[in-house]
Design a protein around this motif. Structure first.
Motif: not given
Length: 117
Positions: A52-70
């Motif tokens: 039930x948390x997979x989509x929420x975690x996936x979205x958060x990880x994508x955001x974190x990766x984007x921020x990490x790149x910046x």
């Protein structure tokens, strides 16, 4: 105990702060926050993510990766600026050494010309 949503929210907030500090060049704050970020990640992923948390975690990880790149881009720019500063300092030292070398009074050879006017 915090829910997965709360933990992810805290993690994303921390990433946002890290990006803000990186923009300001506050690298000590970024480094300190990195420790907390690692703790949160270990806690969140100490067990498999529930379905039930997979989509929420996936979205958060994508955001974190984007921020990490910046953050990494800002870090590289900061390091480039430091390299330029060091290069300028070294160039200044070389110029000063050359000036000092050339500004020394010429040593007399012991034979001075005298104008016989």
């Amino acid at each position: 105990m915090n829910t997965m949503t709360d933990q992810l929210h805290e993690l994303l907030s921390l990433h946002g702060l890290m990006l803000d500090w990186a923009k300001l060049g506050e690298w000590e704050d970024v480094a300190a926050a990195e420790k907390r970020r690692q703790e949160l990640l270990r806690h969140i992923f100490q067990e498999p993510v529930r379905k039930e948390h997979v989509e929420e975690v996936r979205s958060a990880l994508e955001t974190m990766l984007s921020i990490n790149k910046r953050i990494m881009i800002l870090l590289k720019k900061s390091q480039g600026g430091i390299s330029n500063d060091i290069g300028s300092i070294q160039q200044g030292r070389r110029a000063l050494a050359a000036y000092t070398q050339n500004a020394k009074p010429m040593q007399s050879s012991g034979r001075e010309r005298v104008n016989s006017g």
